[in-house]
Scaffold this motif. Structure first.
Motif, PDB file in Angstrom:
ATOM      1  N   VAL A   1       6.030   7.568  -5.725  1.00  0.00           N
ATOM      2  CA  VAL A   1       5.547   6.241  -5.455  1.00  0.00           C
ATOM      3  C   VAL A   1       4.524   5.515  -6.539  1.00  0.00           C
ATOM      4  O   VAL A   1       5.082   3.749  -7.188  1.00  0.00           O
ATOM      5  N   GLY A   2       3.526   6.636  -7.037  1.00  0.00           N
ATOM      6  CA  GLY A   2       2.886   6.040  -7.596  1.00  0.00           C
ATOM      7  C   GLY A   2       3.230   5.521  -9.655  1.00  0.00           C
ATOM      8  O   GLY A   2       2.411   4.649  -9.595  1.00  0.00           O
TER       9      GLY A   2
ATOM     10  N   GLY B   1       1.006  -1.580  -0.022  1.00  0.00           N
ATOM     11  CA  GLY B   1       0.092   0.386   0.033  1.00  0.00           C
ATOM     12  C   GLY B   1       1.331   1.614   0.151  1.00  0.00           C
ATOM     13  O   GLY B   1       2.283   1.236  -0.246  1.00  0.00           O
ATOM     14  N   PHE B   2       0.108   2.090   0.035  1.00  0.00           N
ATOM     15  CA  PHE B   2       0.794   3.398  -0.057  1.00  0.00           C
ATOM     16  C   PHE B   2       0.754   4.618   1.485  1.00  0.00           C
ATOM     17  O   PHE B   2       0.088   2.909   2.502  1.00  0.00           O
ATOM     18  N   PRO B   3       1.452   5.400   1.400  1.00  0.00           N
ATOM     19  CA  PRO B   3       1.736   6.069   2.720  1.00  0.00           C
ATOM     20  C   PRO B   3      -0.002   6.471   3.652  1.00  0.00           C
ATOM     21  O   PRO B   3      -0.930   6.588   2.459  1.00  0.00           O
ATOM     22  N   SER B   4      -0.009   6.318   4.859  1.00  0.00           N
ATOM     23  CA  SER B   4      -1.536   7.210   5.406  1.00  0.00           C
ATOM     24  C   SER B   4      -1.793   8.462   5.550  1.00  0.00           C
ATOM     25  O   SER B   4      -3.166   8.632   5.745  1.00  0.00           O
ATOM     26  N   VAL B   5      -1.316   8.967   5.116  1.00  0.00           N
ATOM     27  CA  VAL B   5      -1.394  10.115   5.067  1.00  0.00           C
ATOM     28  C   VAL B   5      -0.685  11.127   3.442  1.00  0.00           C
ATOM     29  O   VAL B   5       0.520  10.499   3.792  1.00  0.00           O
ATOM     30  N   PRO B   6      -0.791  11.919   2.952  1.00  0.00           N
ATOM     31  CA  PRO B   6      -0.751  12.169   2.579  1.00  0.00           C
ATOM     32  C   PRO B   6       0.888  13.185   2.625  1.00  0.00           C
ATOM     33  O   PRO B   6       0.505  14.760   2.754  1.00  0.00           O
TER      34      PRO B   6
ATOM     35  N   GLY C   1      -0.427  -0.703 -13.921  1.00  0.00           N
ATOM     36  CA  GLY C   1      -1.003   0.331 -14.669  1.00  0.00           C
ATOM     37  C   GLY C   1      -1.243   1.687 -13.924  1.00  0.00           C
ATOM     38  O   GLY C   1      -1.174   1.617 -13.211  1.00  0.00           O
ATOM     39  N   ALA C   2      -1.664   2.305 -14.941  1.00  0.00           N
ATOM     40  CA  ALA C   2      -2.033   3.943 -14.490  1.00  0.00           C
ATOM     41  C   ALA C   2      -3.339   4.360 -13.504  1.00  0.00           C
ATOM     42  O   ALA C   2      -3.958   4.672 -12.350  1.00  0.00           O
ATOM     43  N   GLN C   3      -4.324   3.158 -14.108  1.00  0.00           N
ATOM     44  CA  GLN C   3      -5.784   3.356 -12.850  1.00  0.00           C
ATOM     45  C   GLN C   3      -5.232   2.694 -11.955  1.00  0.00           C
ATOM     46  O   GLN C   3      -5.689   3.010 -10.687  1.00  0.00           O
ATOM     47  N   ARG C   4      -4.790   1.583 -12.445  1.00  0.00           N
ATOM     48  CA  ARG C   4      -4.624   1.627 -10.813  1.00  0.00           C
ATOM     49  C   ARG C   4      -4.295   2.087  -9.420  1.00  0.00           C
ATOM     50  O   ARG C   4      -3.820   1.999  -8.574  1.00  0.00           O
ATOM     51  N   SER C   5      -2.446   2.340 -10.395  1.00  0.00           N
ATOM     52  CA  SER C   5      -2.032   3.939  -9.851  1.00  0.00           C
ATOM     53  C   SER C   5      -2.680   4.290  -9.052  1.00  0.00           C
ATOM     54  O   SER C   5      -2.164   4.889  -8.275  1.00  0.00           O
ATOM     55  N   LYS C   6      -3.922   5.106 -10.050  1.00  0.00           N
ATOM     56  CA  LYS C   6      -4.220   6.513  -9.451  1.00  0.00           C
ATOM     57  C   LYS C   6      -5.250   5.793  -8.515  1.00  0.00           C
ATOM     58  O   LYS C   6      -5.278   6.587  -7.207  1.00  0.00           O
ATOM     59  N   LEU C   7      -6.027   5.366  -8.033  1.00  0.00           N
ATOM     60  CA  LEU C   7      -6.682   4.501  -7.343  1.00  0.00           C
ATOM     61  C   LEU C   7      -5.772   4.228  -5.526  1.00  0.00           C
ATOM     62  O   LEU C   7      -6.669   5.273  -5.363  1.00  0.00           O
TER      63      LEU C   7
ATOM     64  N   SER D   1      -4.108   3.360   0.896  1.00  0.00           N
ATOM     65  CA  SER D   1      -4.731   1.993   0.764  1.00  0.00           C
ATOM     66  C   SER D   1      -3.998   1.191   0.562  1.00  0.00           C
ATOM     67  O   SER D   1      -2.634   1.121   0.519  1.00  0.00           O
ATOM     68  N   GLN D   2      -4.269   0.200   0.492  1.00  0.00           N
ATOM     69  CA  GLN D   2      -3.201  -1.148   0.503  1.00  0.00           C
ATOM     70  C   GLN D   2      -4.392  -2.226  -0.329  1.00  0.00           C
ATOM     71  O   GLN D   2      -5.723  -2.358  -0.530  1.00  0.00           O
TER      72      GLN D   2
END
Length: 268
Positions: A145-146, A134-139, A154-160, A167-168
């Motif tokens: 990373v993205g 997953g990604f960091p818990s805060v921006p 892929g782009a859409q999943r990475s953006k999500l 997100s995890q």
């Protein structure tokens, strides 16, 4: 070598073990220096054919140590200095990408943020089915990373994932998306990963090196290396955004857990 990174050998297989279990193997300067030394040691060890990177304790790696990273970042005088600092990090992961022997990332527990940057530069990722990617818990940044996820999911999943703080996905979905190669029950992860490494190690080292280069060149034809390096530039710019400054301030005031609670309590 520092105890925050341990090197173990098992025949032709060597393991680099991130060893800050009390911090879920969060990355700091001490870990970076020891990790670099381990790569150099194993690159020049002709008895080692395959390298496995894994984590001690309850996690593979939860990313950069925010507690040590933020004060360091706050002392930087310019976007350029920040970009230079960040580029050193991604150049380290590119050394894994360029490493002349196959590198397997073995994931259990959590693989978050900067930990997933490392994984995208491994040749093969083997995960426990219940692991969390997953990604960091805060921006706290962006464009770092993205883009590396984009090349594998892929782009859409990475953006999500990137647009949604905290997100995890689990190990099974990581395989479906292409972030990992194979998933096994956690209790079988060590033996299955070692078995795969041993089968790879039967191929002569010079052939493995050329096979890796041949496949990597295909990905680099899609500007993988450029996008990884550009991530340092994007992140250094985004660090100047008011939203990132506010989040950093909340971490200083409340600690990391408190800042996560604050972020998640906001009305939208």
């Amino acid at each position: 070598m520092s105890e925050v990174v341990v090197v173990e050998r098992n025949g032709k297989i060597a393991s680099i073990i991130l060893n800050r279990p009390d911090k879920l193997n969060a990355l700091n300067r001490e870990v970076f220096e020891a990790f670099d030394a381990a790569l150099i040691e194993l690159e020049h060890d002709d008895d080692v054919a395959v390298v496995i990177i894994k984590g001690a304790g309850r996690a593979f790696c939860v990313g950069y140590d925010v507690g040590t990273d933020n004060p360091e970042r706050s002392k930087l005088k310019s976007v350029t200095a920040d970009r230079d600092r960040l580029e050193v990090n991604v150049e380290r992961w590119l050394r894994v990408w360029d490493f002349p022997k196959p590198v397997i990332g073995q994931v259990h527990g959590y693989a978050l943020a900067g930990g997933t940057q490392l994984l995208t530069c491994c040749d093969i990722v083997i995960t426990a089915e219940d692991a969390k990617f997953g990604f960091p818990s805060v921006p706290l940044g962006g464009g770092y990373v993205g883009p590396m996820w984009t090349h594998v999911v892929g782009a859409q999943r990475s953006k999500l994932m990137d647009f949604t703080a905290g997100s995890q996905i689990d190990g099974k979905r990581a395989v479906e998306w292409g972030m990992a190669t194979l998933a096994f029950p956690a209790e079988r992860l060590d033996e299955e990963t070692l078995d795969i490494a041993r089968k790879i190690a039967r191929t002569p080292a010079d052939i493995l090196r050329l096979k890796k280069k041949a496949i990597n060149r295909v990905i680099e034809g899609g500007d993988f290396r450029t996008s990884v390096l550009n991530g340092a530039l994007w992140d250094s710019i985004i660090h100047q955004a008011d939203g990132v400054k506010l989040t950093s301030q909340k971490i200083s005031e409340l600690g990391v857990r408190g800042a996560v609670d604050w972020f998640n309590s906001q009305d939208v």
